[in-house]
Design an enzyme around this catalytic site. Structure first.
Site, mmCIF file in Angstrom:
data_model
loop_
_atom_site.group_PDB
_atom_site.id
_atom_site.type_symbol
_atom_site.label_atom_id
_atom_site.label_comp_id
_atom_site.label_asym_id
_atom_site.label_seq_id
_atom_site.Cartn_x
_atom_site.Cartn_y
_atom_site.Cartn_z
ATOM 1 N N VAL A 1 0.878 -1.382 0.070
ATOM 2 C CA VAL A 1 -0.132 0.288 0.045
ATOM 3 C C VAL A 1 0.919 1.202 0.141
ATOM 4 O O VAL A 1 1.807 1.378 0.873
ATOM 5 C CB VAL A 1 -0.916 0.092 1.134
ATOM 6 N N ILE A 2 0.794 2.257 -1.209
ATOM 7 C CA ILE A 2 1.654 3.287 -1.134
ATOM 8 C C ILE A 2 0.767 4.480 -0.891
ATOM 9 O O ILE A 2 -0.240 4.739 -1.621
ATOM 10 C CB ILE A 2 2.263 3.263 -2.555
ATOM 11 N N HIS B 1 -7.025 6.643 -0.031
ATOM 12 C CA HIS B 1 -7.640 6.357 1.517
ATOM 13 C C HIS B 1 -6.546 5.313 1.806
ATOM 14 O O HIS B 1 -6.942 4.131 2.436
ATOM 15 C CB HIS B 1 -8.987 5.607 1.435
HETATM 16 C C1 DLZ Z 1 -8.450 1.023 -4.191
HETATM 17 C C2 DLZ Z 1 -6.825 0.511 -3.754
HETATM 18 C C3 DLZ Z 1 -5.948 1.798 -3.790
HETATM 19 C C4 DLZ Z 1 -6.301 3.097 -4.311
HETATM 20 N N1 DLZ Z 1 -4.566 1.419 -3.392
HETATM 21 C C5 DLZ Z 1 -4.454 0.256 -3.006
HETATM 22 C C6 DLZ Z 1 -3.035 0.080 -2.530
HETATM 23 O O1 DLZ Z 1 -2.099 0.884 -2.703
HETATM 24 N N2 DLZ Z 1 -2.669 -1.026 -2.219
HETATM 25 C C7 DLZ Z 1 -3.726 -2.131 -2.234
HETATM 26 O O2 DLZ Z 1 -3.307 -3.409 -1.961
HETATM 27 N N3 DLZ Z 1 -4.808 -1.930 -2.634
HETATM 28 C C8 DLZ Z 1 -5.379 -0.810 -3.044
HETATM 29 N N4 DLZ Z 1 -6.650 -0.619 -3.425
HETATM 30 C C9 DLZ Z 1 -7.512 -1.788 -3.448
HETATM 31 C C10 DLZ Z 1 -8.210 -2.206 -2.116
HETATM 32 O O3 DLZ Z 1 -7.322 -2.997 -1.423
HETATM 33 C C11 DLZ Z 1 -9.626 -3.051 -2.593
HETATM 34 O O4 DLZ Z 1 -9.095 -3.958 -3.357
HETATM 35 C C12 DLZ Z 1 -10.438 -2.250 -3.393
HETATM 36 O O5 DLZ Z 1 -10.828 -1.143 -2.445
HETATM 37 C C13 DLZ Z 1 -11.671 -3.091 -3.411
HETATM 38 O O6 DLZ Z 1 -12.462 -3.606 -2.096
#
Ligand code: DLZ
Length: 170
Positions: A83-84, A90
């Site tokens: 997650v970046i 969010h």
């Molecule tokens: C939507 C989303 C975003 C914006 N960024 C990441 C991220 O940086 N890393 C990650 O693992 N997942 C991201 N997601 C997807 C959410 O984890 C999720 O899959 C969606 O919101 C659907 O529930």
């Protein structure tokens, strides 16, 4: 006084592992998965004893990890995601839910569910934590999974917590 000290052995032979890999930022999460598999292999896990479950994003990791742990087929579940902050409006929500949910999956099932989710401010930081040769959080998470799985076995031979997934399946 010399208290008895229990350590989880770094030996994966005969243990079963599930890897939950998020596809979001897949270029990086695939490196985490490679690192985790490498660690398990080096520690003696058999090929048939490691399975990978792919989920869309880190937000989905906890539910999958919990269901996988509940099967009783695995001695530990290794959760991998990236997650970046700069790329994720969010960020706090996704990272927070992943962390809290992973911890909850472990506590509610009694199966080790380890946190291998990279949370970084930038792509560069995240890339450094998903290194090919060093600094790979997937590798570190797998090491932790082996250690805690063995430690829980050492907690009590009579305790169901000490039964391996292989014994559990018999
Ligand atoms: C939507 C989303 C975003 C914006 N960024 C990441 C991220 O940086 N890393 C990650 O693992 N997942 C991201 N997601 C997807 C959410 O984890 C999720 O899959 C969606 O919101 C659907 O529930």
């Amino acid at each position: 006084m010399e208290p008895k000290i229990h350590n989880g052995a770094l030996n994966a032979k005969g243990l079963r592992f599930a890897i939950v890999e998020s596809r979001w930022n897949e270029l990086l999460t695939s490196r985490l998965a490679s690192g985790a598999v490498d660690a398990l292999e080096r520690l003696g896990a058999g090929e048939a004893d490691v399975e990978i479950f792919k989920v869309p994003g880190s937000f989905e990791i906890p539910l999958a990890a919990k269901r996988i742990a509940e099967t009783g087929r695995f001695d530990a579940v290794i959760c991998l995601g990236v997650v970046i902050r700069g790329e994720t409006p969010h960020f706090d929500f996704v990272a927070g839910e992943a962390a809290g949910g992973i911890s909850q999956a472990a506590l509610s099932t009694g199966v080790p569910v380890v946190f291998g989710v990279v949370t970084a401010d930038t792509v560069e930081q995240a890339t450094n934590r998903c290194g090919v040769k060093s600094g790979n959080k997937g590798y570190e998470a797998a090491m932790a999974a082996v250690e805690i799985a063995n430690l829980l076995k050492a907690v009590g031979e009579d305790d169901s917590v000490g039964v391996t997934a292989r014994q559990h399946a018999v």
